[in-house]
Structures are given as structure tokens and as C-alpha cells.
Write an enzyme that holds these catalytic residues in place. Sequence first.
Site, PDB file in Angstrom:
ATOM      1  N   SER A 173       3.051  -4.557  -5.099  1.00  0.00           N
ATOM      2  CA  SER A 173       2.061  -5.131  -6.015  1.00  0.00           C
ATOM      3  C   SER A 173       1.755  -4.119  -7.118  1.00  0.00           C
ATOM      4  O   SER A 173       1.521  -2.941  -6.816  1.00  0.00           O
ATOM      5  CB  SER A 173       0.791  -5.441  -5.219  1.00  0.00           C
ATOM      6  OG  SER A 173      -0.262  -5.748  -6.094  1.00  0.00           O
ATOM      7  N   GLY A 174       1.749  -4.591  -8.362  1.00  0.00           N
ATOM      8  CA  GLY A 174       1.523  -3.670  -9.479  1.00  0.00           C
ATOM      9  C   GLY A 174       0.162  -2.992  -9.449  1.00  0.00           C
ATOM     10  O   GLY A 174       0.043  -1.794  -9.735  1.00  0.00           O
ATOM     11  N   CYS A 219     -10.993  -8.331  -0.133  1.00  0.00           N
ATOM     12  CA  CYS A 219     -11.351  -9.742  -0.040  1.00  0.00           C
ATOM     13  C   CYS A 219     -12.404  -9.987   1.025  1.00  0.00           C
ATOM     14  O   CYS A 219     -12.929 -11.075   1.146  1.00  0.00           O
ATOM     15  CB  CYS A 219     -10.115 -10.591   0.228  1.00  0.00           C
ATOM     16  SG  CYS A 219      -9.175 -10.005   1.616  1.00  0.00           S
ATOM     17  N   GLN A 253       0.817  -1.222   0.000  1.00  0.00           N
ATOM     18  CA  GLN A 253       0.000   0.000   0.000  1.00  0.00           C
ATOM     19  C   GLN A 253       0.847   1.267   0.000  1.00  0.00           C
ATOM     20  O   GLN A 253       0.317   2.359  -0.228  1.00  0.00           O
ATOM     21  CB  GLN A 253      -0.942   0.015   1.211  1.00  0.00           C
ATOM     22  CG  GLN A 253      -2.025  -1.034   1.147  1.00  0.00           C
ATOM     23  CD  GLN A 253      -3.042  -0.785   0.033  1.00  0.00           C
ATOM     24  OE1 GLN A 253      -3.152   0.313  -0.515  1.00  0.00           O
ATOM     25  NE2 GLN A 253      -3.789  -1.815  -0.320  1.00  0.00           N
TER      26      GLN A 253
HETATM   27  N1  PLP Z   1      -0.619  -6.725   1.050  1.00  0.00           N
HETATM   28  C1  PLP Z   1      -1.442  -5.688   1.190  1.00  0.00           C
HETATM   29  C2  PLP Z   1      -1.195  -4.698   2.273  1.00  0.00           C
HETATM   30  C3  PLP Z   1      -2.524  -5.533   0.326  1.00  0.00           C
HETATM   31  O1  PLP Z   1      -3.350  -4.491   0.472  1.00  0.00           O
HETATM   32  C4  PLP Z   1      -2.726  -6.492  -0.692  1.00  0.00           C
HETATM   33  C5  PLP Z   1      -3.901  -6.409  -1.606  1.00  0.00           C
HETATM   34  O2  PLP Z   1      -4.943  -5.916  -1.215  1.00  0.00           O
HETATM   35  C6  PLP Z   1      -1.815  -7.548  -0.803  1.00  0.00           C
HETATM   36  C7  PLP Z   1      -0.779  -7.646   0.086  1.00  0.00           C
HETATM   37  C8  PLP Z   1      -1.963  -8.595  -1.864  1.00  0.00           C
HETATM   38  O3  PLP Z   1      -1.473  -8.120  -3.096  1.00  0.00           O
HETATM   39  P1  PLP Z   1      -1.960  -8.813  -4.466  1.00  0.00           P
HETATM   40  O4  PLP Z   1      -3.393  -8.450  -4.635  1.00  0.00           O
HETATM   41  O5  PLP Z   1      -1.077  -8.208  -5.519  1.00  0.00           O
HETATM   42  O6  PLP Z   1      -1.734 -10.274  -4.335  1.00  0.00           O
END
Ligand code: PLP
Length: 405
Positions: A203-204, A330, A181
Amino acid sequence: MERIYLDANATTPVLPEVVAAMQPFWTERFGNPSSAHAGGQRTRSAVERARAEVAALLGCAASEIVFTSGGTEADNFALAGVVQPFLDRREPVHLITTAIEHHAVLYAAQSLERRGAEVTYLQPGRTGVISAEELEAVFRPHTRLVSVMLANNETGAIQPVGKLARITGTHGALFHTDAVQAAGKLPLDLAGELKNVDLLAISGHKMYAPQGTGVLFVRKGVDLTPLFHGGPHERQRRAGTENVPGIAGLGKAAAMAKAWLGTDGPEIMRRRRDRLELGLSASVPDAAVNAAAVPRMSNTLNLSIKGIDAERLLIALDLQGISASFGAACQSGATEPSHVLLAMGLSPAQARSSIRLSLSRLTTDAEIDRALEIIPAVVKRLRSVATHGKAVQEDGFLSRVFPGS
Ligand code: PLP
């Protein structure tokens, strides 16, 4: 109806410049970067350029960047890559993480715990921030890894990662941070403030590149056991033919983020978020901002609204054209209250009355104005339904939203 997107912590749109950077790699420049012929070598050079662009954003060497399929893989790789070899050798191994991590870290830690690792989950307290003193108190002789996120996805609270990583180094353990984030929104410097961080995930799709792209920074000299077995890709660290279009897009997005961070963009975003926050605090009675007292991401607002069922509020806002969410994408559709807010000491009822509004670089002042009209009006209607029951439903709107209620 023009929709207002206030869910940028869930995902961001792919910017047109990023799409343009990816386009050739689906068509004329399709070579496998592992192929020795000219077509392969051209895509190899695009992957390496993207690696250099991501490294420039993070302040590290290009050789320390490992491309992954996203933040989740990067987090799992970091945790299992450090801890699993100890489990394999049946040696004691202790991992320290926090109760407010994203499930990508939390569930990876729980999985290692089931396989025999000892895990300590630090609690943040009401502020939403992990304290250095509490970390200092829980090291064991066999602590091998500490994982603390840089910015929380639900509240935006920024953790003192530079300091926590320094402390961790003095105990001879490695330090991982989930910077999913934070990357692209905050300046990150792995050669400066974050120089004691060993592993860092991004994360892209949180920074205007496509979903299914990500990076794990692995500091030079850190030995990680790979998750995947196969070819010698990514310097033997991550087997599998590279997602070349995605990587090219992530490189472009990183270069654009670096440029944006050097403009007044972050400050403008903060002003918009603050205007939304102050406006809602003034117009929605009994609304409380979570993690208000600590440094927070300039795009994030997490609001508990007394007596309001967040699920109903989000449906009603959606029908009025506003996309917002519970803390984590999620969790949508789930009835479980946020584990982050519970860990901060909110009651289940308070957690169930909380929504997250998160701005993107594309959010406009006009959208904030509209949100400031719509959100208080929707909350007022929901409250009057709760107070007066069916009489208020006669306007048709609510009976469409909540048939039978
Ligand atoms: N870590 C954090 C703090 C996130 O907000 C998210 C996604 O919401 C992730 C990890 C997971 O990333 P990705 O969706 O690219 O797998």
C-alpha cells in the site's frame, strides 16, 4: 503545540520528493496512458518507470506488478482472484489464513466463506507468530491458497513467510502475503527469501506515497481472475484508467525506500523505538510489550497498560499533542477489543488497555524524549483518577478530557 506523530502504521505523510514527482501529472502531463498520441505515451512511460521502481524494491519483474487502489484492493484481488473460479465451477476450495490478518484479508476470507469456500483461520498463540507446524497440519487435498501477512500492523510481529510459502508450494497451493506493513521498512526479495510467494500486496500510504495507491505482485504464470471488468489495463488484470499521479508517487516512494533501506536509517529507527520501549517499560508500572519475544518491525510498539482504558488514554494523549492509536486505524472509535490481541490470548480487558505507538522515518529523537515525558505522566494521572475519583479532576485538564467522569 508541536504535535508528535506516533501513528505511522496507520498512514505516513507524503514526502516532498514524492509530491514533486506527482505534480506534473495533474497539470501539463495529463494524458491518458492508453492514448496513442504523444501526450498519452509520455504518461505511459511514467507509469512504466514507476512499475520498474516498485519491482526493484520487491526484487521481481516489472511485468509482475499490478497497480491497484491500495492494500485492501490488492488483498481482495489476491483472495477472490484465486478462490472465486473454483466457486464458480462448484468445485471444493479451501483457503488457509490467520486470525491476525488485517480486515482486508479477514473479511475477504469471510466473504468467500459465505459464498461456499472452506476457510481455516490459524491461531498465532501468545507469541503473535504463526508456526510452520500448524500450517503443515491443516492442508486439505483441495487447499488452493494460503494467505499469511508479512508483518502484523498492530504488534509488528514478523511472520516466517519465506518458510510458510515453501511449505505451501509442496502442497501445490498458491501463497499470498499482505506485505502492507513490511514494504519499505524491511528488505523484501521475491527472487530470494520470498521466491515461493506467488502474490504480495503493498500500500502506498504506509510508505510515504499517497493514500489510494497500492500494488499486487502477481508472479509470472499465476492466473488470477480480475475483480474489475472493463478495459485491458494492467495486462488485462485490473481494468480502469491508471491513477497516474498516484502511481508516479508510489514509484518515487519505492525508489526512496530502496535507498533508505541501504542506509543506517532502519537501525536508527530501531534504536528510537527501543529507547521509547525501554523508557516506557521503566517509567510506566505494569506495562507489558506485546509480541516482545519475536522478530518485530523496528518501528512498532504495542503496549498493554494494566488498569488503563486505552480509549481514554488515547484521547488524553491527543490533547497533549501525541497521535497514537489502538491496533488498527479503522478500530478508532470502536469499542471492540483488538482481534489480533485476543487471538494472541490476551483477555478483553488486556486488549482494551493496549495502545500502538508506531514511528515514521521522520520521527526525531527530540519527539521520543517528549513522548517519554508525556506518556508516563498521562498514565499516572489516569491511574490517580481511577483511584481517587473527582479530587484529582480539579486541575481542569482531566475534567476537560473526561467531562462528567
Ligand atoms: N493490510 C494491512 C496489514 C494494513 O495495515 C492495511 C492498512 O492499515 C491494509 C492492509 C489496507 O491497506 P489500504 O489502507 O491501502 O487499503
